[in-house]
Design a protein around this motif. Structure first.
Motif, PDB file in Angstrom:
ATOM      1  N   ASP A   1     -15.870  -2.795   5.046  1.00 59.03           N
ATOM      2  CA  ASP A   1     -15.636  -1.154   4.816  1.00 59.03           C
ATOM      3  C   ASP A   1     -16.197  -0.412   6.030  1.00 59.03           C
ATOM      4  O   ASP A   1     -17.219  -0.578   6.705  1.00 59.03           O
ATOM      5  CB  ASP A   1     -16.952  -1.341   3.670  1.00 59.03           C
ATOM      6  CG  ASP A   1     -16.791   0.103   2.949  1.00 59.03           C
ATOM      7  OD1 ASP A   1     -16.340   1.237   3.805  1.00 59.03           O
ATOM      8  OD2 ASP A   1     -17.724   0.364   1.765  1.00 59.03           O
TER       9      ASP A   1
ATOM     10  N   PHE B   1       0.897  -1.202  -0.134  1.00 57.03           N
ATOM     11  CA  PHE B   1      -0.025   0.108   0.146  1.00 57.03           C
ATOM     12  C   PHE B   1       0.911   1.196  -0.091  1.00 57.03           C
ATOM     13  O   PHE B   1       0.701   2.088  -0.965  1.00 57.03           O
ATOM     14  CB  PHE B   1      -0.900   0.241   1.175  1.00 57.03           C
ATOM     15  CG  PHE B   1      -1.998   1.277   1.523  1.00 57.03           C
ATOM     16  CD1 PHE B   1      -2.630   1.844   0.554  1.00 57.03           C
ATOM     17  CD2 PHE B   1      -1.268   2.194   2.479  1.00 57.03           C
ATOM     18  CE1 PHE B   1      -3.388   2.968   0.720  1.00 57.03           C
ATOM     19  CE2 PHE B   1      -1.992   3.501   2.632  1.00 57.03           C
ATOM     20  CZ  PHE B   1      -2.907   3.819   1.825  1.00 57.03           C
TER      21      PHE B   1
ATOM     22  N   GLN C   1      -8.433   4.061   8.764  1.00 54.89           N
ATOM     23  CA  GLN C   1      -8.794   3.890   7.400  1.00 54.89           C
ATOM     24  C   GLN C   1      -7.327   4.382   6.790  1.00 54.89           C
ATOM     25  O   GLN C   1      -6.762   5.158   7.033  1.00 54.89           O
ATOM     26  CB  GLN C   1      -9.871   4.962   7.055  1.00 54.89           C
ATOM     27  CG  GLN C   1     -10.289   4.966   5.402  1.00 54.89           C
ATOM     28  CD  GLN C   1     -11.142   5.904   5.062  1.00 54.89           C
ATOM     29  OE1 GLN C   1     -11.480   6.740   6.124  1.00 54.89           O
ATOM     30  NE2 GLN C   1     -11.750   6.084   3.868  1.00 54.89           N
ATOM     31  N   ASN C   2      -7.011   3.392   5.774  1.00 56.25           N
ATOM     32  CA  ASN C   2      -5.823   3.589   4.800  1.00 56.25           C
ATOM     33  C   ASN C   2      -4.614   3.485   5.641  1.00 56.25           C
ATOM     34  O   ASN C   2      -3.687   4.529   5.518  1.00 56.25           O
ATOM     35  CB  ASN C   2      -5.977   4.920   4.219  1.00 56.25           C
ATOM     36  CG  ASN C   2      -6.816   4.853   2.644  1.00 56.25           C
ATOM     37  OD1 ASN C   2      -7.035   3.723   2.113  1.00 56.25           O
ATOM     38  ND2 ASN C   2      -7.512   5.870   2.380  1.00 56.25           N
TER      39      ASN C   2
ATOM     40  N   LEU D   1      -5.031  -5.164   4.764  1.00 60.39           N
ATOM     41  CA  LEU D   1      -4.973  -6.228   3.436  1.00 60.39           C
ATOM     42  C   LEU D   1      -3.888  -7.099   3.223  1.00 60.39           C
ATOM     43  O   LEU D   1      -3.992  -8.177   2.486  1.00 60.39           O
ATOM     44  CB  LEU D   1      -5.124  -5.260   2.078  1.00 60.39           C
ATOM     45  CG  LEU D   1      -6.712  -4.423   1.872  1.00 60.39           C
ATOM     46  CD1 LEU D   1      -6.785  -3.747   0.619  1.00 60.39           C
ATOM     47  CD2 LEU D   1      -7.742  -5.806   1.736  1.00 60.39           C
TER      48      LEU D   1
ATOM     49  N   ASN E   1     -11.063  -2.832   5.278  1.00 65.86           N
ATOM     50  CA  ASN E   1     -10.596  -3.771   3.887  1.00 65.86           C
ATOM     51  C   ASN E   1      -9.847  -2.700   2.934  1.00 65.86           C
ATOM     52  O   ASN E   1     -10.096  -2.640   1.822  1.00 65.86           O
ATOM     53  CB  ASN E   1     -11.878  -4.063   3.107  1.00 65.86           C
ATOM     54  CG  ASN E   1     -12.927  -3.074   2.605  1.00 65.86           C
ATOM     55  OD1 ASN E   1     -12.776  -1.944   3.258  1.00 65.86           O
ATOM     56  ND2 ASN E   1     -13.957  -3.307   2.158  1.00 65.86           N
ATOM     57  N   GLU E   2      -8.822  -1.991   3.635  1.00 64.74           N
ATOM     58  CA  GLU E   2      -8.057  -1.090   2.694  1.00 64.74           C
ATOM     59  C   GLU E   2      -6.622  -0.761   3.726  1.00 64.74           C
ATOM     60  O   GLU E   2      -6.768  -1.113   4.743  1.00 64.74           O
ATOM     61  CB  GLU E   2      -8.859   0.140   2.396  1.00 64.74           C
ATOM     62  CG  GLU E   2      -9.279   0.831   3.833  1.00 64.74           C
ATOM     63  CD  GLU E   2     -10.218   1.870   3.426  1.00 64.74           C
ATOM     64  OE1 GLU E   2      -9.855   3.175   3.392  1.00 64.74           O
ATOM     65  OE2 GLU E   2     -11.490   1.784   3.006  1.00 64.74           O
ATOM     66  N   GLY E   3      -5.846  -0.418   2.950  1.00 62.62           N
ATOM     67  CA  GLY E   3      -4.467  -0.136   3.251  1.00 62.62           C
ATOM     68  C   GLY E   3      -3.831  -1.372   3.845  1.00 62.62           C
ATOM     69  O   GLY E   3      -3.803  -2.431   3.380  1.00 62.62           O
TER      70      GLY E   3
END
Length: 500
Positions: free
Chosen positions: A369, A178, A329-330, A356, A351-353
């Motif tokens: 999310d 990421f 987040q991220n 994952l 489910n990001e950054g």
């Protein structure tokens, strides 16, 4: 047998933090592989650093901290950081020749890349590896309104220096895929560079000593470990927990633990906002700075905030947790999910950054999310109702195996060693010719630094002049008040004399 290396680390401030933990782990790991490791830093407080930095495990040397402060009246932090790093390199390379005595084969630079071009210029045969945690320009506070415009203009030269100096490294590694994608987007000149991923690690040596043991008998624990900062979005955990069915929620406890400093206003504000959010959902809550007796927590408490938990308490919380929720987040990487997986705790994360790359959906936890609290609530309900305890135990076992296999100190040291091997001989791979000659870049940097110092000196001069003027005005007012008082006394005395 692999050839032994003499690796010199350059890190700005060797305090206590995620970047510092990685540097210490990297240095200890490489040293354990038989290499000679030396760490140069501009600051290391023995009372505020990791144990390995002060107990003789590592050769830590503080240099270049006598000329430039870390900030000027709380501002110009990036300018001061660059000057301090350049000062450090000049001291050890040009003043006392300390660097020459070490006979370095490799330089490991992280967090701040400003000195990389200077190191390349002074030591042409030494490979330089830069570890990028995240682009500094994305971490800088933006401000609002006119302040944001001024800060954006102020950052322009420093962003250019960061881009150019990072690209000057012979090799670049990042802490996650990421982060690698973000780096290539922010620094277009790195778009075609091969950025290796070297994940941060956790200490897996005590894994077999971690045993499940509940701190609150009869209650399930949902645990969140994060600093009390708005960007960590711990509010998501509160919202999801509040939406659970009352019978399930009554038998559970949401524990919010993490770094908290009462001197940091953001920490204070975030804690207050979480309390207000709990109140808005009519969730009873408590706050403690330490937790000597878990039984002291009321059975009616739904949300427990623990401020600045020590490592021993964190381990006890992980041993008690049925689910770890990781809400940022991220996030660049995120070490907390690894600590939970090592303790055999299933993880629910964004489910990001970074998550994952650490949490495997359905095997070690769940990825959901952050914009949909109901999805997080569904996972919480599933874990708390325990429809299949064997599934959760299997997830815990999978998590521990994954951490031991992919995120141990030994694995991180091995990957770093391999990355250093690839930059061992800077002459093996032809370097792309710079768009602007190096000597011109040095002139530009010197000019920028000189202008910045001039602006800083000018601002300081005007500040002192204003202070001086204010002091003179105060003295004049005081003198004027004295004169009026003397006149009143004189008139009063004359009247008294006339009456007599």
């Amino acid at each position: 047998m692999a050839q032994k290396k003499s690796i010199v680390f350059f890190h700005p401030d060797l305090g206590i933090g995620g970047a510092e933990r990685l540097v210490i782990d990297a240095a200890v790991g490489l040293q354990a592989r038989g290499h000679k490791v030396t760490i140069f830093t501009s600051h290391c407080d023995p009372g505020h650093c990791f144990e390995e930095a002060r107990d003789g495990t590592l050769d830590v040397r503080v240099r270049g901290n006598s000329l430039v402060p870390s900030s000027i009246f709380g501002r110009f932090a990036i300018l001061c950081a660059i000057l301090r790093q350049l000062h450090l390199v000049c001291i050890v390379a040009l003043w006392n020749y300390e660097l020459d005595h070490l006979r370095p084969t490799h330089f490991f630079v992280d967090q701040l890349s400003a000195a990389v071009p200077l190191l390349r210029f002074l030591y042409t045969d030494v490979g330089i590896l830069f570890y990028c945690h995240f682009p500094d320009q994305l971490l800088a506070q933006k401000g609002e309104g006119a302040i944001a415009v001024l800060k954006k203009g102020y950052r322009v030269p420093f962003n250019a220096i960061e881009s150019w100096s990072t690209a000057s490294s012979h090799g670049i590694v990042v802490n996650s895929k990421f982060t690698g994608g973000v780096v290539k987007r922010v620094f277009p000149r790195l778009a075609k560079r091969d950025l290796k991923v070297v994940y941060p690690c956790v200490d897996t040596s005590t894994a077999n000593q971690l045993q499940k043991k509940s701190m609150w008998s009869g209650r399930k624990v949902i645990l969140s470990i994060n600093r009390f900062e708005k960007k960590k979005d711990v509010a998501l955990a509160v919202k999801a927990f509040a939406s659970l069915d009352a019978p399930i929620r009554k038998s559970a406890l949401l524990v919010i633990a993490g770094g908290y400093d009462p001197r940091v206003q953001e920490n204070v504000n975030t804690h207050q906002e979480l309390q207000q959010l709990a109140d808005s959902f009519k969730l009873s809550h408590e706050t403690h700075k330490s937790l000597p007796d878990p039984s002291a927590i009321s059975e009616n408490t739904s949300v427990l905030c623990l401020l600045s938990v020590p490592d021993t308490l964190k381990q006890s919380l992980l041993a008690s947790a049925d689910l770890l929720v990781y809400t940022p987040q991220n996030e660049h990487f995120g070490i907390v999910p690894l600590e939970a997986m090592l303790a055999q705790v299933p993880v629910l994360a964004a489910n990001e950054g970074g998550p994952l790359e650490t949490v495997v959906e359905g095997e070690t936890g769940w990825l959901r999310d952050v914009r949909k609290p109901e999805e997080w609530a569904a996972v919480m309900s599933r874990v708390l109702s325990h429809p299949n305890p064997a599934e959760l135990r299997k997830m815990g076992e999978n998590g521990r195996k994954r951490v031991q296999g992919e995120f141990s100190k030994e694995q991180m040291a091995l990957r770093l060693d391999q990355s250093l091997d690839q930059v061992s001989d800077p002459h093996k791979k032809p370097q792309e010719p710079p768009t602007i000659p190096s000597w011109l870049w040095m002139v530009i940097i010197v000019a920028i630094v000189a202008i910045s110092l001039s602006l800083g000196a000018t601002w300081l001069l005007f500040f002192l002049l204003n202070q001086s003027k204010a002091m003179q005005d105060s003295i004049q007012q005081h003198n004027a008040a004295q004169t009026i008082t003397e006149q009143v006394i004189a008139v009063t005395t004359q009247i008294v004399k006339n009456e007599l």
